[in-house]
Design a protein around this motif. Structure first.
Motif, mmCIF file in Angstrom:
data_model
loop_
_atom_site.group_PDB
_atom_site.id
_atom_site.type_symbol
_atom_site.label_atom_id
_atom_site.label_comp_id
_atom_site.label_asym_id
_atom_site.label_seq_id
_atom_site.Cartn_x
_atom_site.Cartn_y
_atom_site.Cartn_z
ATOM 1 N N ILE A 7 15.614 41.794 15.326
ATOM 2 C CA ILE A 7 16.264 40.862 14.394
ATOM 3 C C ILE A 7 15.445 39.585 14.261
ATOM 4 C CG2 ILE A 7 18.304 39.402 14.073
ATOM 5 C CD1 ILE A 7 19.969 41.623 15.288
ATOM 6 N N SER A 8 14.885 39.107 15.358
ATOM 7 C CA SER A 8 14.098 37.870 15.327
ATOM 8 C C SER A 8 12.881 38.015 14.432
ATOM 9 C CB SER A 8 13.662 37.500 16.744
ATOM 10 O OG SER A 8 14.767 37.373 17.599
ATOM 11 N N VAL A 9 12.149 39.116 14.601
ATOM 12 C CA VAL A 9 10.947 39.332 13.795
ATOM 13 C C VAL A 9 11.321 39.499 12.325
ATOM 14 C CG1 VAL A 9 8.986 40.864 13.407
ATOM 15 C CG2 VAL A 9 9.692 40.332 15.732
ATOM 16 N N ILE A 64 14.767 29.767 12.821
ATOM 17 C CA ILE A 64 14.163 30.958 13.432
ATOM 18 C C ILE A 64 14.414 30.957 14.932
ATOM 19 C CG2 ILE A 64 11.963 32.085 13.943
ATOM 20 C CD1 ILE A 64 10.971 31.166 11.211
ATOM 21 N N TRP A 65 14.232 29.809 15.572
ATOM 22 C CA TRP A 65 14.438 29.702 17.020
ATOM 23 C C TRP A 65 15.889 30.036 17.363
ATOM 24 C CZ3 TRP A 65 17.085 27.907 21.066
ATOM 25 C CH2 TRP A 65 16.447 27.738 22.295
ATOM 26 N N VAL A 76 9.724 32.451 17.384
ATOM 27 C CA VAL A 76 10.327 33.739 17.716
ATOM 28 C C VAL A 76 10.214 34.009 19.210
ATOM 29 C CG1 VAL A 76 10.107 36.235 17.428
ATOM 30 C CG2 VAL A 76 10.001 34.751 15.431
ATOM 31 N N ILE A 77 9.010 33.798 19.761
ATOM 32 C CA ILE A 77 8.798 34.038 21.192
ATOM 33 C C ILE A 77 9.635 33.085 22.023
ATOM 34 C CG2 ILE A 77 7.092 33.879 23.039
ATOM 35 C CD1 ILE A 77 6.824 36.387 21.454
ATOM 36 N N PHE A 128 11.669 37.294 6.857
ATOM 37 C CA PHE A 128 12.540 36.994 5.711
ATOM 38 C C PHE A 128 12.398 35.537 5.280
ATOM 39 C CE2 PHE A 128 16.691 35.346 4.304
ATOM 40 C CZ PHE A 128 16.804 36.044 3.101
ATOM 41 N N THR A 129 12.266 34.624 6.238
ATOM 42 C CA THR A 129 12.096 33.221 5.870
ATOM 43 C C THR A 129 10.783 33.003 5.117
ATOM 44 O OG1 THR A 129 11.075 32.709 8.024
ATOM 45 C CG2 THR A 129 13.454 32.426 7.827
#
Length: 749
Positions: free
Chosen positions: A524-526, A505-506, A239-240, A531-532
């Motif tokens: 949205i990323s978090v 995710i990336w 995510v980061i 969700f995954t």
């Protein structure tokens, strides 16, 4: 259950138990010949209720546990005042410099901290000015941010290497918030007219920035008091990484107009603003300033070749980790060039202009802006603390010293709150400066003092010398600093090979940040990463287990060849908590496991049973084994007690770390359906919290406690004993060539 192709290798329980007992006896005699040890065979097989009674199981009381945690939380606030020694420890923990400075190794560490501090300080100056402009602030605000917050952190922080100050992504997010709330940076109040009445009411960019800074400090302080640093774990590395790369695209696009020397472009915000900005930039390309373009191109070339080729070459030749500060070289050369040629007035090259010198003015931040900047401040805080802790923990582990995450929250909080009383921008950790500090040999926080001396000299004495510094050179410094971010695209190939979900995710994190907005992209990323996690638990793996030869272990039958299978006993494991979102998947997995069990020879406990079922099938009946045909065959064969069944389905509950009401209901349904098929269900390896949940839900009123077993070996041994009571003889399976059976087994049952 034996998988296809390995059925001839099936072994049976009596042989396995004999081998296991001989193995254990040999092991104990070899390791401790004079000491008698208690083994599984000595205690005998028992169910969970017998096990709990024999070994005195005590259920913890929830109320007592809650009181214990509440007392522990409250005790943290009054415990420092219970004694002088406790107060001393509290002060030393709150102000770590009191611990490490008296033990400082002056002979070995001082020279390294001086060299490393000066090297970092030289980088702080150009980056502070450049990132201040990225945050839509006066250049001096970046220098103040590079000076005062690090000094505060030196007193309270525990990281020896992380470089606090300006950071590109945080500056970009601050700049976006400033553009939404503040008056334009090029607005001149002296040229006021009636149409500008709305602009007069807007706060200045510095006021918005200081409001974000103090809000960030208050958020960090609350997180420190409540010990909420664990929340940063929700931002995974992917995510980061994706978010920072996506933010870097925003940073790059925001600098294009300065690189080209184009002025007067309209401001945009909201989703897809990046593309509207690019459209305006392309339509205004004819207004580009040739001199600014030339300064940008030369600066980028010098910075790139200096960092990528000259510095590594000098490092190999001199064996020194101290790099040439090419950012400072560009600042000096471009400033001298503009001052000598006068292109700032003749060619209208945009320059920094006046940089005030001396001590900054102290003033209260605009507290009334806190509600307006709170959403952006939360996003900036999350990014800042996540990057800071990830880098700091990595370095602390690498150099073998302790990092207190809770104390880091307080240190960053004090640094942010104190710096909000002067013109500044939100601060964070810079990876580039941190790596330079590590390479230059910084060993303690004292290196911050020497880096601050460099920034202090510019703030107090040398600021006026940078008035002709061209903005194009600063933009070039920012763009070249981003090349490390964009290199992360090359890591996607390896990430795809390792984990498809992490790759997704990336990509989602990066794309959403680019397409929508920085703050929106972070949310949205978090959410997608979480969700995954739910998705992986919703469709987990399930396995059929078998006893590993010569051991007491049960493992996946498809992964181990030397395994022991039990006739009439199927062992099933579901690798996930049993919650509402995967209950249907669990029930389907049970059905698949049962179907696969039916296809194997282990399903038929007695030879007569198998022949009865096959003969019924040959009669032309279309009924399935699950129907009346199976019940008829079972009633014919079960001449003994109807309460003891010859076929057993063991559920390994070790994967059930949590279970909810729907999960309990699903187990009831499975138990009932299996009993209708003439199969007794066992539950093994259930964790204590799961069993306590069963008790709360009155599950034991539906399924007796005698069906629960502490280990898989207990469950299979009891099942085997019940089979023997039915007269089951443990004879080995002798393969026979039966063409009719072969044809039947190749068709759907």
């Amino acid at each position: 259950m034996a998988p296809p192709g390995r059925i001839n290798h099936a072994r049976h329980l009596s042989e396995a138990e004999e081998e296991a007992e001989n193995y254990l006896e040999h092991f104990y005699n070899k390791s401790e010949p004079n000491k008698r040890r208690v083994s599984f065979v000595q205690r005998g097989a028992m169910n969970q209720a017998q096990f709990d009674e024999k070994f005195d199981y005590n259920k913890p009381h929830l109320e007592n546990e809650l009181k214990k945690q509440a007392k522990k939380f409250v005790r943290r606030f009054y415990e420092p005042f219970t004694s002088f020694f406790a107060l001393k420890l509290f002060i030393f923990d709150l102000i770590p410099i009191l611990k490490w400075f008296p033990e400082y190794k002056w002979k070995t560490d001082l020279s390294l901290d001086i060299i490393g501090g000066i090297t970092v300080g030289v980088m702080q100056v150009p980056q502070g000015i450049a990132y201040a402009l990225l945050a839509k602030q006066p250049a001096i605000n970046g220098l103040y941010t590079s000076l005062f917050p690090p000094l505060i952190y030196m007193l309270f922080g525990t990281s020896r290497h992380a470089s606090l100050g300006t950071f590109a992504v945080v500056s970009l997010m601050t700049g976006l918030s400033v553009e939404k709330l503040a008056a334009p940076t090029d607005y001149d109040p002296s040229s006021f007219n009636e149409t500008d009445i709305d602009l007069v009411k807007l706060p200045s960019p510095t006021e918005v920035s200081c409001a974000i800074t103090i809000t960030m400090g208050l958020i960090l302080f609350v997180m420190g008091v409540l010990r909420l640093q664990f929340l940063t774990t929700y931002l995974s590395d992917q995510v980061i990484a994706g978010f920072t790369v996506g933010s870097s695209v925003h940073v790059l696009v925001s600098q294009l107009k300065t690189l080209l020397g184009i002025r007067g472009l309209p401001r945009h915000s909201g989703p897809f603003y990046l593309f509207r900005h690019l459209y305006d930039l392309v339509m205004s390309i004819t207004r580009a300033n040739p001199v600014s373009c030339g300064i940008s191109i030369v600066s980028i070339i010098v910075l790139h070749f200096g960092k990528e080729f000259i510095n590594p070459f000098i490092k190999r030749k001199t064996k020194s980790n101290i790099p040439i500060p090419w950012e400072l070289v560009i600042v000096i050369l471009s400033t001298v060039f503009v001052a000598v040629t006068g292109v700032d007035t003749e060619a209208k090259v945009q320059v920094v202009n006046k940089i005030p010198v001396g001590v900054p003015n102290f003033s209260l931040p605009s507290f009334y802006l806190i509600p307006q900047v709170l959403p952006d401040a939360i996003s900036i805080t999350v990014v800042s603390i996540s990057v800071w802790l990830s880098i700091s923990k990595m370095l602390a582990k690498r150099y073998n010293y302790e990092l207190d995450s809770g104390q880091e929250l307080f240190a960053l909080s004090f640094a942010s709150i104190s710096s909000s009383f002067i013109p500044s921008i939100p601060n964070s950790c810079s990876l580039s400066r941190t790596l330079v500090a590590v390479g230059a040999g910084c060993t303690t926080q004292l290196s911050i003092f020497f880096s601050s001396l460099i920034v202090f000299s510019v703030v107090i004495f040398l600021g006026t010398l940078l008035e002709t510094l061209p903005m194009a050179a600063l933009s070039a410094i920012i763009c070249v600093a981003l090349q490390g971010m964009f290199r992360k695209f090359a890591d996607l190939i390896d990430l795809w090979k390792v984990s498809k979900i992490d790759f997704t995710i990336w990509v989602v994190s990066c794309v959403s940040t680019i397409l929508l907005d920085v703050s929106t992209g972070l949310i949205i990323s978090v959410c997608f990463a979480l969700f995954t996690t739910i998705l992986r638990e919703q469709y987990p793996k399930w396995h059929l287990l078998a006893s590993v030869k010569g051991t007491q272990d049960f493992r996946d039958a498809e992964r181990y060849g030397e395994t022991v299978y039990f006739k009439g006993i199927c062992i099933f494991r579901f690798d996930a908590p049993l919650l509402f979102h995967n209950v249907e998947c669990f029930k389907k997995s049970i059905e698949k496991a049962y179907t696969e069990w039916q296809k194997s020879h282990e399903f038929y406990v007695l030879r007569e049973e198998r022949e009865t079922i096959l003969n019924t099938k040959l009669d032309g009946s279309d009924e399935s084994i699950d129907g009346k045909m199976f019940q008829t065959a079972q009633s014919t064969l079960n001449t003994h007690s109807p309460d003891i069944l010859s076929r057993h389905f063991v559920i390994d509950c070790s994967g059930f770390t949590f279970i909810d009401l729907m999960g309990v209901s699903a187990l009831k349904e499975i138990f009932s359906d299996m009993r209708k098929r003439g199969i007794l269900v066992y539950f093994a390896n259930a964790k204590a919290p799961v069993r306590e949940m069963f008790e709360k839900c009155h599950f034991f009123n539906f399924v007796s406690k005698e069906n629960f077993y502490p280990t898989m070996r207990d469950a299979t041994s009891i099942a085997r004993q019940r089979q023997l009571e039915l007269g089951f003889k443990d004879t080995g399976y002798v393969p026979e060539h039966d063409r009719l059976t072969e044809v039947l087994s190749s068709h759907p049952m």
